[in-house]
Design a protein around this motif. Structure first.
Motif, PDB file in Angstrom:
ATOM      1  N   SER A  76       0.815  -1.221   0.000  1.00 21.77           N
ATOM      2  CA  SER A  76       0.000   0.000   0.000  1.00 21.77           C
ATOM      3  C   SER A  76       0.846   1.268   0.000  1.00 21.77           C
ATOM      4  N   LEU A  77       2.119   1.142  -0.264  1.00 23.84           N
ATOM      5  CA  LEU A  77       3.019   2.291  -0.225  1.00 23.84           C
ATOM      6  C   LEU A  77       2.812   3.175  -1.462  1.00 23.84           C
ATOM      7  N   PRO A  78       2.532   4.485  -1.296  1.00 21.17           N
ATOM      8  CA  PRO A  78       2.268   5.374  -2.432  1.00 21.17           C
ATOM      9  C   PRO A  78       3.547   5.876  -3.116  1.00 21.17           C
ATOM     10  N   VAL A  79       4.314   4.937  -3.691  1.00 23.67           N
ATOM     11  CA  VAL A  79       5.556   5.281  -4.387  1.00 23.67           C
ATOM     12  C   VAL A  79       5.613   4.495  -5.686  1.00 23.67           C
ATOM     13  N   SER A  80       6.627   4.776  -6.484  1.00 21.69           N
ATOM     14  CA  SER A  80       6.789   4.066  -7.747  1.00 21.69           C
ATOM     15  C   SER A  80       7.145   2.604  -7.499  1.00 21.69           C
TER      16      SER A  80
END
Length: 387
Positions: free
Chosen positions: A184-188
């Motif tokens: 769920s990490l909002p990164v590329s």
């Protein structure tokens, strides 16, 4: 006195306090300890007792505490190393940091107060020492995964990151939690793929040598890393923590995760709990810096006389149960030592969250053996559901 100090060390304490023992019975006998003044004077006159810095078997401080020399030395070394690391502030662009934090920690739909997870990430970015303490369900793993993403975004080169824990079970649990939190990490995808998923025990990290108490990595042969994250840090005793910090390069970041209110280590020293004594009491300058970087309303109390206080963050919001629930109130009462409140909650069980079984006055062993299979099955079902 030497016997008392050795006994205290075996029980997990690093010293004895003459003020607390003076006049009380010694080791369960009817023999009372000497009065403080005469005891202190006698120790000062003893050839095996010295002041801090002297090479004697026992060390007597001006505050009336007596250490085995080795443990006094551990405390001095660790305190010096942590203070040096805690006082080192990173020179980074605060406006850029704020943008990155806002992306990694978007505001929740329903604001309930300060986002301490976001504050913890800011502390980890601004300091080379960060201690993050929180109870079950407060999001320690979620926070640390975002901290790793943040540090990787800020670095102009690949970071050498290691993950560790005191035991193999804790390391395995850390791996599982990080793998889950990464999704769920909002990164590329590229950045997500570079977040490490391997953790190891502290002994393996330091390179334990067979049949000795020596390690491959130490002060003169330090670990080749830039960031070290240690989970379940409340389990680390004074000796191991001292060796660990000594083995870290000066530039490396140390991030300790754990619950200060859990049981301390089996060996002597409750390092994490002691470091967290000044938690939340930030210096005014650092509080302003944190507010600027996070946009969060940090309104904790005035600074206390602990130089590591700026490196400590307490995660206060549980995502497993509300603070006002029976379980939340019971946990807080136990942590605060409010036994009367805890007993009342246990007796009421108003919402059905808490169930208390009243064993019979006699035959308690047989009663427990009958109840055990049921409790174990419930526990195992919960583990399977979480897995």
């Amino acid at each position: 006195t030497a016997c008392l100090v050795s006994k205290a060390t075996a029980e997990g304490h690093t010293c004895i306090d003459l003020h607390q023992l003076s006049g009380k019975s010694l080791m369960g006998t009817s023999v009372p300890a000497p009065a403080y003044e005469s005891w202190f004077q006698a120790l000062q006159n003893s050839p095996v007792v010295g002041a801090p810095g002297m090479f004697t078997p026992l060390i007597l401080t001006a505050a009336g505490k007596v250490f085995l020399h080795r443990y006094w030395q551990y405390e001095e070394q660790l305190a010096g190393d942590l203070l040096e690391r805690a006082q080192t502030v990173e020179a980074i662009d605060i406006s850029c940091l704020k943008q990155q934090l806002d992306t990694l920690f978007p505001p929740p739909a329903k604001r309930t107060g300060c986002d301490w997870q976001k504050v913890a990430a800011a502390v980890a970015a601004l300091r080379r020492l960060a201690i993050i303490s929180g109870g079950p369900g407060t999001g320690k793993t979620t926070t640390v995964v975002r901290i790793l993403a943040l540090l990787m975004q800020q670095s102009d080169r690949p970071l050498r990151i290691r993950l560790a824990a005191p035991t193999g079970k804790a390391a395995a649990r850390m791996i599982e939690s990080i793998q889950k939190a990464k999704t769920s990490l909002p990164v590329s995808d590229t950045l997500r793929a570079h977040i490490p998923e391997q953790a190891e025990t502290l002994h393996r990290l330091l390179g334990s040598r067979l049949h000795t108490n020596q390690f491959r990595y130490h002060e003169n042969n330090q670990l080749p890393l830039d960031v070290l994250i240690v989970d379940e840090a409340s389990m680390i005793d004074l000796s191991m923590m001292t060796r660990l910090v000594k083995a870290l390069p000066r530039h490396a970041r140390l991030i300790l995760l754990g619950d200060k209110d859990q049981l301390s280590s089996v060996e002597a020293g409750s390092v994490m709990r002691d470091i967290c004594l000044g938690a939340g009491h930030y210096t005014e300058r650092f509080r302003q810096q944190l507010t600027e970087a996070t946009g969060e309303p940090i309104v904790e109390g005035p600074a206390v006389a602990m130089c590591t206080a700026d490196s400590v963050v307490l995660l206060k919001e549980s995502h497993r149960f509300a603070s006002g629930s029976d379980i939340g109130q019971l946990a807080n009462a136990v942590n605060q030592g409010e036994w009367a409140v805890a007993r009342t909650l246990l007796a009421s069980g108003a919402t059905g969250e808490i169930h208390v079984s009243q064993p019979p006055a006699t035959g308690i062993t047989a009663y427990l053996m009958r109840q055990l299979p049921t409790y174990l099955e419930t526990y195992l079902q919960a583990l399977r559901a979480e897995a």
